[in-house]
Design an enzyme around this catalytic site. Structure first.
Site, mmCIF file in Angstrom:
data_model
loop_
_atom_site.group_PDB
_atom_site.id
_atom_site.type_symbol
_atom_site.label_atom_id
_atom_site.label_comp_id
_atom_site.label_asym_id
_atom_site.label_seq_id
_atom_site.Cartn_x
_atom_site.Cartn_y
_atom_site.Cartn_z
ATOM 1 N N GLN A 7 0.819 -1.219 0.000
ATOM 2 C CA GLN A 7 0.000 0.000 0.000
ATOM 3 C C GLN A 7 0.849 1.264 0.000
ATOM 4 O OE1 GLN A 7 -2.609 -1.547 3.403
ATOM 5 N NE2 GLN A 7 -3.940 -0.061 2.355
ATOM 6 N N HIS B 136 -7.147 -9.402 5.661
ATOM 7 C CA HIS B 136 -7.271 -8.224 4.791
ATOM 8 C C HIS B 136 -5.879 -7.776 4.326
ATOM 9 C CE1 HIS B 136 -9.088 -4.123 3.830
ATOM 10 N NE2 HIS B 136 -7.800 -3.854 3.880
ATOM 11 N N GLU B 137 -4.940 -7.679 5.265
ATOM 12 C CA GLU B 137 -3.592 -7.192 4.922
ATOM 13 C C GLU B 137 -2.808 -8.212 4.096
ATOM 14 O OE1 GLU B 137 -3.178 -4.126 5.185
ATOM 15 O OE2 GLU B 137 -4.734 -3.693 6.649
ATOM 16 N N CYS C 210 -10.598 0.525 4.006
ATOM 17 C CA CYS C 210 -9.206 0.403 3.590
ATOM 18 C C CYS C 210 -8.618 1.792 3.343
ATOM 19 C CB CYS C 210 -9.141 -0.438 2.309
ATOM 20 S SG CYS C 210 -7.484 -0.692 1.680
#
Length: 175
Positions: free
Chosen positions: A51, A143-144, A101
């Site tokens: 990210q 999620h990560e 997010c």
């Protein structure tokens, strides 16, 4: 310590698959520190290296849960570092969370994921760890890890819901 730029959809870097960290060293720990600074600054609870345009398998999470149920309870920082995280197993039982997010700002959707998971990883000293997680922590980890594999939470929802969410994001960006 630095605040890094967080990639936002539709940036192609969010679809990158991260490479394993070869050695946990001072450079790795510096990345971890910058990721925590970035996550806290953005008021998030988790951040994957992809990210912030770092294609390494590094995740930081801090749920910052309140110390008690009192309305004025302050959040307690409990930072977790996961280097080269690998899901060892996941439960058949599912749980649903309204996920958001940092790479898809101010957009949320109900996502179903396994309720519990067993994770293997290296800590920030390079020591191997393995542990079971449940609740919000299990959801955040999954999620990560998805991010490290080029997957976004919106990939887990219907095309109709995804299209609606992306329209709302586009409208929000236009002001």
């Amino acid at each position: 310590m630095a605040i890094l730029d967080i990639l936002e959809v539709p940036h192609p870097g969010l679809r990158a698959v991260a490479r394993p960290v070869a050695a946990v060293d001072d450079a790795t720990r510096a990345i971890v520190a910058d990721m925590f600074d970035t996550m806290y600054d953005a008021r998030g609870i988790g951040l994957a290296a992809t990210q912030v345009a770092i294609e390494q398998r590094i995740v930081v999470i801090d749920l910052q849960e309140p110390e008690s149920d009192a309305e004025d309870a302050k959040p307690v920082r409990a930072p977790h570092v996961f280097i080269n995280p690998k899901l060892v197993s996941v439960s058949a039982e599912l749980s649903s969370y309204n996920e958001g997010c940092l790479s898809i700002p101010e957009q949320y959707a109900e996502v179903q994921r396994p309720a519990t998971c067993r994770l293997a990883w290296l800590d920030d000293q390079g020591a191997a760890q393995e542990q079971d997680f449940d609740g919000l922590m299990a959801t955040a980890i999954q999620h990560e890890i998805d991010h490290l594999n080029g997957v976004l939470f919106i990939d887990h929802i219907s095309k109709l819901k995804r299209d609606m969410l992306m329209k709302k994001l586009t409208k929000m960006r236009k002001g």
